[in-house]
Design a protein around this motif. Structure first.
Motif, PDB file in Angstrom:
ATOM      1  N   LYS A  39       0.826  -1.212   0.000  1.00 54.93           N
ATOM      2  CA  LYS A  39       0.000   0.000   0.000  1.00 54.93           C
ATOM      3  C   LYS A  39       0.861   1.264   0.000  1.00 54.93           C
ATOM      4  CE  LYS A  39      -3.953  -2.163   0.201  1.00 54.93           C
ATOM      5  NZ  LYS A  39      -3.568  -3.465  -0.345  1.00 54.93           N
ATOM      6  N   ARG A  40       0.239   2.323  -0.479  1.00 62.36           N
ATOM      7  CA  ARG A  40       0.907   3.612  -0.507  1.00 62.36           C
ATOM      8  C   ARG A  40       0.173   4.513   0.480  1.00 62.36           C
ATOM      9  NH1 ARG A  40       2.701   6.609  -6.096  1.00 62.36           N
ATOM     10  NH2 ARG A  40       4.110   8.048  -5.064  1.00 62.36           N
ATOM     11  N   GLY A  41       0.836   4.817   1.597  1.00 63.17           N
ATOM     12  CA  GLY A  41       0.153   5.585   2.636  1.00 63.17           C
ATOM     13  C   GLY A  41       0.578   7.027   2.647  1.00 63.17           C
ATOM     14  N   CYS A  42       1.758   7.303   3.188  1.00 59.78           N
ATOM     15  CA  CYS A  42       2.162   8.690   3.449  1.00 59.78           C
ATOM     16  C   CYS A  42       3.088   9.280   2.395  1.00 59.78           C
ATOM     17  CB  CYS A  42       2.873   8.737   4.798  1.00 59.78           C
ATOM     18  SG  CYS A  42       4.389   7.736   4.802  1.00 59.78           S
ATOM     19  N   ASP A  43       3.882   8.415   1.763  1.00 53.23           N
ATOM     20  CA  ASP A  43       4.907   8.872   0.812  1.00 53.23           C
ATOM     21  C   ASP A  43       6.004   9.686   1.486  1.00 53.23           C
ATOM     22  OD1 ASP A  43       4.444   7.702  -1.566  1.00 53.23           O
ATOM     23  OD2 ASP A  43       3.416   9.387  -2.489  1.00 53.23           O
ATOM     24  N   THR A  44       6.040   9.683   2.791  1.00 51.58           N
ATOM     25  CA  THR A  44       7.081  10.440   3.495  1.00 51.58           C
ATOM     26  C   THR A  44       7.919   9.516   4.382  1.00 51.58           C
ATOM     27  OG1 THR A  44       5.545  10.952   5.277  1.00 51.58           O
ATOM     28  CG2 THR A  44       5.759  12.586   3.520  1.00 51.58           C
ATOM     29  N   VAL A  45       7.885   8.232   4.094  1.00 50.34           N
ATOM     30  CA  VAL A  45       8.676   7.230   4.815  1.00 50.34           C
ATOM     31  C   VAL A  45       8.292   7.190   6.302  1.00 50.34           C
ATOM     32  CG1 VAL A  45      10.996   6.210   4.971  1.00 50.34           C
ATOM     33  CG2 VAL A  45      10.535   7.876   3.204  1.00 50.34           C
ATOM     34  N   SER A  46       7.032   7.451   6.590  1.00 50.16           N
ATOM     35  CA  SER A  46       6.598   7.479   7.990  1.00 50.16           C
ATOM     36  C   SER A  46       5.704   6.307   8.369  1.00 50.16           C
ATOM     37  CB  SER A  46       5.811   8.758   8.285  1.00 50.16           C
ATOM     38  OG  SER A  46       6.522   9.884   7.888  1.00 50.16           O
ATOM     39  N   CYS A  47       4.775   5.906   7.490  1.00 46.20           N
ATOM     40  CA  CYS A  47       3.690   5.023   7.947  1.00 46.20           C
ATOM     41  C   CYS A  47       4.009   3.529   7.869  1.00 46.20           C
ATOM     42  CB  CYS A  47       2.422   5.317   7.150  1.00 46.20           C
ATOM     43  SG  CYS A  47       2.458   4.729   5.438  1.00 46.20           S
ATOM     44  N   GLY A  48       4.869   3.126   6.945  1.00 48.28           N
ATOM     45  CA  GLY A  48       5.219   1.708   6.827  1.00 48.28           C
ATOM     46  C   GLY A  48       4.264   0.888   5.976  1.00 48.28           C
ATOM     47  N   ALA A  49       3.202   1.515   5.451  1.00 50.91           N
ATOM     48  CA  ALA A  49       2.228   0.753   4.653  1.00 50.91           C
ATOM     49  C   ALA A  49       2.869   0.138   3.409  1.00 50.91           C
ATOM     50  CB  ALA A  49       1.075   1.664   4.241  1.00 50.91           C
ATOM     51  N   CYS A  50       3.928   0.750   2.924  1.00 49.92           N
ATOM     52  CA  CYS A  50       4.562   0.303   1.677  1.00 49.92           C
ATOM     53  C   CYS A  50       5.708  -0.692   1.920  1.00 49.92           C
ATOM     54  CB  CYS A  50       5.110   1.514   0.938  1.00 49.92           C
ATOM     55  SG  CYS A  50       6.451   2.307   1.866  1.00 49.92           S
ATOM     56  N   THR A  51       5.835  -1.182   3.147  1.00 51.33           N
ATOM     57  CA  THR A  51       6.972  -2.057   3.469  1.00 51.33           C
ATOM     58  C   THR A  51       6.910  -3.371   2.693  1.00 51.33           C
ATOM     59  OG1 THR A  51       7.007  -1.133   5.702  1.00 51.33           O
ATOM     60  CG2 THR A  51       8.209  -3.204   5.370  1.00 51.33           C
ATOM     61  N   SER A  61       9.138   0.869   0.601  1.00 49.99           N
ATOM     62  CA  SER A  61       9.347   0.969  -0.845  1.00 49.99           C
ATOM     63  C   SER A  61       9.076   2.357  -1.406  1.00 49.99           C
ATOM     64  CB  SER A  61       8.509  -0.079  -1.586  1.00 49.99           C
ATOM     65  OG  SER A  61       7.137   0.080  -1.316  1.00 49.99           O
ATOM     66  N   CYS A  62       8.621   3.296  -0.564  1.00 47.62           N
ATOM     67  CA  CYS A  62       8.530   4.683  -1.022  1.00 47.62           C
ATOM     68  C   CYS A  62       9.850   5.412  -0.783  1.00 47.62           C
ATOM     69  CB  CYS A  62       7.387   5.427  -0.336  1.00 47.62           C
ATOM     70  SG  CYS A  62       7.682   5.768   1.420  1.00 47.62           S
ATOM     71  N   SER A  63      10.805   4.699  -0.191  1.00 45.72           N
ATOM     72  CA  SER A  63      12.086   5.349   0.116  1.00 45.72           C
ATOM     73  C   SER A  63      13.182   4.966  -0.865  1.00 45.72           C
ATOM     74  CB  SER A  63      12.536   4.991   1.538  1.00 45.72           C
ATOM     75  OG  SER A  63      12.945   3.636   1.595  1.00 45.72           O
TER      76      SER A  63
HETATM   77  S1  FES Z   1       3.996   5.101   2.024  1.00 43.09           S
HETATM   78 FE1  FES Z   1       4.227   5.532   4.172  1.00 43.09          FE
HETATM   79  S2  FES Z   1       6.218   4.765   4.611  1.00 43.09           S
HETATM   80 FE2  FES Z   1       6.006   4.476   2.487  1.00 43.09          FE
END
Ligand code: FES
Ligand code: FES
Length: 161
Positions: A39-51, A61-63
């Motif tokens: 999933k794509r959550g915050c795009d700021t490397v904060s939420c972890g949804a994209c792990t 994976s947004c990082s």
């Molecule tokens: S989308 Fe939130 S950490 Fe990657």
């Protein structure tokens, strides 16, 4: 920007992509390969949804850029099951009711799996530290910790490959 041809190995399968070099790995996985479990959550490397995992390690994976993942083994939540049978950590999440919205769960499961790849002998503190990069907005953390603890203790069986 000129597009680039790259090959990503995801869940054991090679995918050839012709993409902008600035494409994030999360975009490549979801929008170009079509694996939407990540999933794509915050795009700021904060939420972890994209792990997801790269070479068995949890990575947001947004990082990272997709091009940086070329030559490595990427595993998404879709790749955890074996022959249609869920991985022990997935069974543990179900058994403990450790997911609610389904949005944070895939990233949480991937962080948990990466933690289990490192060690099966985990203290509660190590489990909490292992998932501290993943945010559950419903704060359902206790059941998640219980699930990881159960999986670490071998309560859930591995599927046969
Ligand atoms: S989308 Fe939130 S950490 Fe990657
Ligand atoms: S269960 Fe996903 S945000 Fe809480």
């Amino acid at each position: 920007m000129e597009k680039k041809l790259l090959t990503l190995n995801v869940n054991g399968q090679d995918y050839e992509l012709y993409i902008n070099p600035k494409t994030l790995l999360v975009e490549a996985i979801r929008d170009h390969i079509g694996l939407t479990g990540t999933k794509r959550g915050c795009d700021t490397v904060s939420c972890g949804a994209c792990t997801l995992m790269i070479d068995g390690m949890a990575i947001k994976s947004c990082s990272v850029l997709a091009v940086q993942a070329e030559g490595h083994q990427i595993t998404t939540v879709e790749g955890l099951e074996v022959n249609g049978e869920l991985a022990p950590i997935q069974k543990a999440f179900i058994d403990n009711g450790s997911y609610q919205c389904g949005f944070c769960a895939p990233g949480m499961i991937m962080s948990a799996q990466a933690l289990l790849n490192e060690s099966k002998s985990l203290t509660e503190r190590e489990i909490k530290e292992g998932i501290e990069g993943n945010i559950c907005r419903c704060t359902g953390y206790n059941s998640i910790v219980r699930a990881i603890d159960g999986a670490a203790k071998g309560k859930y069986t591995e599927a046969k490959s």
